[in-house]
Structures are given as C-alpha cells and as structure tokens.
Design a protein around this motif. Structure first.
Motif, PDB file in Angstrom:
ATOM      1  N   GLU A   4     -11.098  12.869  14.203  1.00 53.22           N
ATOM      2  CA  GLU A   4     -10.684  11.762  15.238  1.00 53.22           C
ATOM      3  C   GLU A   4     -10.022  13.315  16.636  1.00 53.22           C
ATOM      4  N   LYS A   5      -9.529  14.387  15.887  1.00 47.34           N
ATOM      5  CA  LYS A   5      -8.811  15.649  16.827  1.00 47.34           C
ATOM      6  C   LYS A   5     -10.591  16.866  17.578  1.00 47.34           C
ATOM      7  N   LYS A   6     -11.295  15.359  19.063  1.00 47.29           N
ATOM      8  CA  LYS A   6     -11.815  16.057  19.106  1.00 47.29           C
ATOM      9  C   LYS A   6     -12.157  17.265  19.717  1.00 47.29           C
ATOM     10  N   GLU A   7     -11.121  17.471  20.988  1.00 50.29           N
ATOM     11  CA  GLU A   7     -10.075  18.534  21.948  1.00 50.29           C
ATOM     12  C   GLU A   7     -10.711  19.705  21.777  1.00 50.29           C
ATOM     13  N   GLN A   8      -9.803  20.094  20.007  1.00 55.09           N
ATOM     14  CA  GLN A   8      -8.975  21.382  19.882  1.00 55.09           C
ATOM     15  C   GLN A   8      -9.321  21.565  18.127  1.00 55.09           C
ATOM     16  N   PRO A   9     -10.632  22.142  18.359  1.00 61.07           N
ATOM     17  CA  PRO A   9     -10.695  22.194  16.926  1.00 61.07           C
ATOM     18  C   PRO A   9      -9.754  23.300  16.198  1.00 61.07           C
ATOM     19  N   ASP A  10      -8.886  23.794  15.517  1.00 62.59           N
ATOM     20  CA  ASP A  10      -8.454  25.030  15.195  1.00 62.59           C
ATOM     21  C   ASP A  10      -8.459  26.121  15.858  1.00 62.59           C
ATOM     22  N   LEU A  11      -7.233  26.182  16.762  1.00 64.66           N
ATOM     23  CA  LEU A  11      -7.691  27.284  17.767  1.00 64.66           C
ATOM     24  C   LEU A  11      -6.951  28.680  16.813  1.00 64.66           C
ATOM     25  N   LYS A  12      -7.661  29.533  17.197  1.00 69.22           N
ATOM     26  CA  LYS A  12      -7.544  31.241  16.577  1.00 69.22           C
ATOM     27  C   LYS A  12      -6.084  31.397  17.030  1.00 69.22           C
ATOM     28  N   GLN A  13      -5.206  32.104  16.394  1.00 72.60           N
ATOM     29  CA  GLN A  13      -3.973  32.993  17.746  1.00 72.60           C
ATOM     30  C   GLN A  13      -3.978  34.110  17.967  1.00 72.60           C
ATOM     31  N   LEU A  14      -3.498  34.268  18.790  1.00 73.93           N
ATOM     32  CA  LEU A  14      -3.670  35.702  18.839  1.00 73.93           C
ATOM     33  C   LEU A  14      -3.129  36.545  19.999  1.00 73.93           C
ATOM     34  N   ILE A  83     -12.124  31.424  22.916  1.00 73.27           N
ATOM     35  CA  ILE A  83     -12.081  32.134  21.719  1.00 73.27           C
ATOM     36  C   ILE A  83     -11.160  31.148  20.971  1.00 73.27           C
ATOM     37  N   GLY A  84      -9.259  31.086  21.577  1.00 77.63           N
ATOM     38  CA  GLY A  84      -7.910  31.121  21.013  1.00 77.63           C
ATOM     39  C   GLY A  84      -6.933  30.406  21.945  1.00 77.63           C
TER      40      GLY A  84
END
Ligand code: HEM
Length: 115
Positions: A4-14, A83-84
């Motif tokens: 369902e969550k199309k927008e942001q797959p797990d964004l890497k935390q930087l 990238i994150g």
C-alpha cells in the motif's frame, strides 16, 4: 502484501555527519526538505549546472532549490536520486525550532542603541 505504501519504501536514515562527507564531484549528496539525494550522476545533466549543486553538496540545499522555483518535472526527477532521509534529530524542522521562530519574530532589527 504490504504494497500500500507506494510513496516511500523504507528510507534509509542518514546522519548530517554522513551527508557532510559527500561534497565532491565524485560523490555529492544534498539535503532538500530533509531528504538526502545523491546527485553525483546528475551533476552533468542538471540544467542549472553542476556548480550550484556542488556548492550545496553536503548541505541543506532546500532554500536554494526553492528559490529557483523548480518545476514539477524537476521534483519528479529528483526522486531518482533519493537515497535516504536525515535521521529525526538532524532534520531541520526538529533541530532548530527556536531559530525558526527567530526568523519570524526578529522585528526590531534596526534598533541601534549605541550612544
Ligand atoms: C536533485 C536536485 C535537483 C534537481 C533534480 C534539479 C533539476 C532541475 C531541472 C530539471 C531544471 C530545469 C528547470 C526546471 O525544470 O525547473 C533545473 C534548473 C535549475 N536548477 Fe536545479 N535541480 C536540483 C537541485 C538544484 C539546487 C540545489 C540548485 C541551487 C543550488 C539548483 C539550481 C538550479 C538553477 C539555478 C536552475 C535554472 C537554470 C536556468 O534556468 O538556466 N538546482 N534544475
């Protein structure tokens, strides 16, 4: 399954610190609205030139980016370089809440009380 969550797959935390290491033509990252973009491959293609990107590399380029008034196309394009995101404690919105206020309410800057 979890699509369902199309927008942001797990964004890497930087961390800010990590971003600050990438300031050159061989690796340049920039922060726009608390998201981190690796624009290394985009430098040569940027219609605004690579210099302005390199100037913001390792930093928060949100203001410059918005000053230019980038098009919707530009905003879509930048997704390719995402990238994150900054970790919460490094996000501009969380980091300087007081300073944000300062911008709004520093009304009497012209008062000079030297006598
Ligand atoms: C990933 C980030 C960025 C992307 C994908 C991007 C993309 C683009 C695109 C597609 C244009 C053509 C005009 C438009 O469609 O709006 C453009 C123009 C421009 N960009 Fe960016 N940009 C990015 C970041 C920046 C930053 C951080 C700055 C400033 C420091 C900047 C400065 C400019 C300038 C000055 C122009 C105008 C060039 C002209 O009209 O001659 N851009 N950008």
């Amino acid at each position: 399954m979890g699509e369902e969550k199309k927008e942001q797959p797990d964004l890497k935390q930087l961390s800010q610190e990590e971003v600050e290491k990438h300031t050159t033509g061989t690796s340049s990252w920039l922060v726009i609205h608390d998201k981190v973009y690796d624009v290394t491959k985009f430098l040569e293609e940027h219609p605004g030139g690579e210099e302005v990107l390199l100037e913001q590399a390792g930093k928060d380029g949100t203001e410059s980016f918005e000053d230019v008034g980038h098009s919707e196309d530009a905003r879509e394009l930048m997704e390719n370089y995402l990238i994150g995101e900054l970790r919460d404690e490094d996000k501009a919105s969380n980091k300087y809440p007081e300073k944000r206020d300062m911008w709004k309410s520093s009304g009497n800057g012209s008062t000079c009380s030297l006598s």
